[in-house]
Design an enzyme around this catalytic site. Sequence first.
Site, short mmCIF file in Angstrom:
data_model
loop_
_atom_site.label_atom_id
_atom_site.label_comp_id
_atom_site.label_asym_id
_atom_site.label_seq_id
_atom_site.Cartn_x
_atom_site.Cartn_y
_atom_site.Cartn_z
N ALA A 107 0.87 -1.17 0.00
CA ALA A 107 0.00 0.00 0.00
C ALA A 107 0.91 1.22 0.00
CB ALA A 107 -0.87 -0.01 1.24
N GLU A 147 -0.61 -9.26 -0.60
CA GLU A 147 -2.04 -9.54 -0.37
C GLU A 147 -2.81 -9.59 -1.69
OE1 GLU A 147 -2.08 -6.37 2.76
OE2 GLU A 147 -3.23 -7.87 3.85
N GLY A 154 0.53 -4.94 0.95
CA GLY A 154 -0.64 -5.02 0.09
C GLY A 154 -0.36 -5.69 -1.25
N GLU A 159 4.21 -5.12 7.55
CA GLU A 159 3.35 -4.12 8.22
C GLU A 159 3.73 -3.87 9.68
OE1 GLU A 159 2.28 -6.33 6.05
OE2 GLU A 159 0.69 -5.47 4.81
N1 CO8 Z 1 4.54 3.24 -0.62
C1 CO8 Z 1 4.94 4.42 -1.14
N2 CO8 Z 1 6.10 4.58 -1.81
C2 CO8 Z 1 6.88 3.49 -1.97
C3 CO8 Z 1 6.53 2.24 -1.45
C4 CO8 Z 1 5.29 2.12 -0.75
N3 CO8 Z 1 4.87 0.97 -0.25
N4 CO8 Z 1 7.51 1.36 -1.76
C5 CO8 Z 1 8.44 2.04 -2.45
N5 CO8 Z 1 8.06 3.34 -2.58
C6 CO8 Z 1 8.76 4.42 -3.26
C7 CO8 Z 1 9.96 4.89 -2.46
O1 CO8 Z 1 9.57 5.82 -1.47
C8 CO8 Z 1 10.80 5.51 -3.56
O2 CO8 Z 1 10.24 6.77 -3.88
P1 CO8 Z 1 11.23 8.05 -4.08
O3 CO8 Z 1 12.09 7.66 -5.28
O4 CO8 Z 1 10.27 9.16 -4.36
O5 CO8 Z 1 12.02 8.19 -2.81
C9 CO8 Z 1 10.54 4.60 -4.76
O6 CO8 Z 1 9.31 3.94 -4.49
C10 CO8 Z 1 11.61 3.55 -4.97
O7 CO8 Z 1 11.77 2.85 -3.76
P2 CO8 Z 1 13.18 2.69 -3.00
O8 CO8 Z 1 14.09 3.81 -3.39
O9 CO8 Z 1 12.89 2.46 -1.56
O10 CO8 Z 1 13.71 1.35 -3.72
P3 CO8 Z 1 14.75 0.29 -3.11
O11 CO8 Z 1 15.10 -0.62 -4.22
O12 CO8 Z 1 15.83 0.97 -2.36
O13 CO8 Z 1 13.88 -0.53 -2.02
C11 CO8 Z 1 11.96 -1.71 -1.23
C12 CO8 Z 1 12.83 -1.33 -2.44
C13 CO8 Z 1 12.74 -2.65 -0.29
C14 CO8 Z 1 10.73 -2.45 -1.77
C15 CO8 Z 1 11.55 -0.44 -0.45
O14 CO8 Z 1 11.01 0.48 -1.39
C16 CO8 Z 1 10.53 -0.66 0.62
O15 CO8 Z 1 10.86 -1.14 1.70
N6 CO8 Z 1 9.27 -0.26 0.36
C17 CO8 Z 1 8.18 -0.35 1.32
C18 CO8 Z 1 7.71 -1.75 1.50
C19 CO8 Z 1 6.63 -1.84 2.53
O16 CO8 Z 1 6.82 -1.60 3.71
N7 CO8 Z 1 5.42 -2.20 2.05
C20 CO8 Z 1 4.30 -2.42 2.90
C21 CO8 Z 1 3.47 -1.21 3.02
S1 CO8 Z 1 2.22 -1.37 4.24
C22 CO8 Z 1 1.00 -2.18 3.44
O17 CO8 Z 1 1.14 -2.59 2.33
C23 CO8 Z 1 -0.24 -2.32 4.21
C24 CO8 Z 1 -1.30 -3.05 3.42
C25 CO8 Z 1 -2.61 -3.02 4.09
C26 CO8 Z 1 -3.31 -1.71 3.94
C27 CO8 Z 1 -4.66 -1.79 4.44
C28 CO8 Z 1 -5.47 -0.55 4.56
C29 CO8 Z 1 -4.99 0.73 4.10
#
Ligand code: CO8
Length: 263
Positions: free
Chosen positions: A72, A120, A117, A140
């Site tokens: 998400a 999921e 997400g 999460e």
């Molecule tokens: N949300 C928003 N932006 C994201 C997300 C995300 N989940 N994942 C990556 N991005 C963005 C980064 O912020 C970055 O943006 P910017 O260039 O503007 O800084 C861009 O995408 C590229 O990402 P990274 O530079 O971080 O890329 P890396 O190769 O260094 O890392 C990762 C890749 C490991 C995947 C890293 O991006 C990461 O850890 N992302 C987040 C993963 C995460 O925690 N996902 C779970 C989110 S919580 C969730 O999904 C809850 C679901 C249930 C919701 C229910 C109700 C609302």
Amino acid sequence: MSSTSLERETVLLETDDNGISILTINRPDKLNALNKQVLDDLGDAFDFIEKADHIHLTIITGAGEKAFVAGADIKELSTLDKQSGEQTSATGQSLFNRIEQFSKPVIALVNGYALGGGAELAMACHIRVGTENAVFGLPEVSLGLIPGYGGTQRLPQLVGKGKAMEMILTGKQIKAEEAQKSGLLNAVHSTENALEKTKELASQILKNSPQALTASISAINAGFRSNGFAKEATLFGRLCETDDFKEGTSAFLEKRKAKFTGN
Ligand code: CO8
């Protein structure tokens, strides 16, 4: 735009002559993270697929080389409170339940990160095929949250309760090979071959009676009805009011480690 394709701000749909459509989540600069727009566009795409007699099966994948869907959208998540958190969880659950119950087969082609997400969404699909760089994780808890789009219900169905507990409580990521061994992925292919191999699987499915496919999906799902979805949405909403949630999401956006206090 032809009657076989659909284009929305964050989603593309193309259908081949065999009735196999490729639905691409197209937000590669944010690793295809699911914001409200993506969920709306996915809903539109499934409306289109449902009505389109020429589409018999859908393969969902992510744009770019890095991610299926990295979760998400954390920026959007960070603004949620108890009420909007519970509501957002319930809205996403309803889309993912629709995919799970969809009358035509849906295959996830997991071409990179499938986190939160994103995992999921893949789990809501009927079958999951991965590329060698596929990575699954439910991170999460590292944001002060729980999976809110059905992950607490579907992960145990696919990998068993013990493995699901481990994955959700640690938030750790697993790679394609382990995901296949655990039952999360049905098959793993090289990035170059994955689409072709997934289409072969689709063609094998499509040799069979469409009515029998719909009935199989419905009957298999009937064995897995659970009351846990409502509980998941309620708990998700409650966590959106905690300091740990604010700290967890702020830490991600500020690119630092979270310090949780338990408040
Ligand atoms: N949300 C928003 N932006 C994201 C997300 C995300 N989940 N994942 C990556 N991005 C963005 C980064 O912020 C970055 O943006 P910017 O260039 O503007 O800084 C861009 O995408 C590229 O990402 P990274 O530079 O971080 O890329 P890396 O190769 O260094 O890392 C990762 C890749 C490991 C995947 C890293 O991006 C990461 O850890 N992302 C987040 C993963 C995460 O925690 N996902 C779970 C989110 S919580 C969730 O999904 C809850 C679901 C249930 C919701 C229910 C109700 C609302």
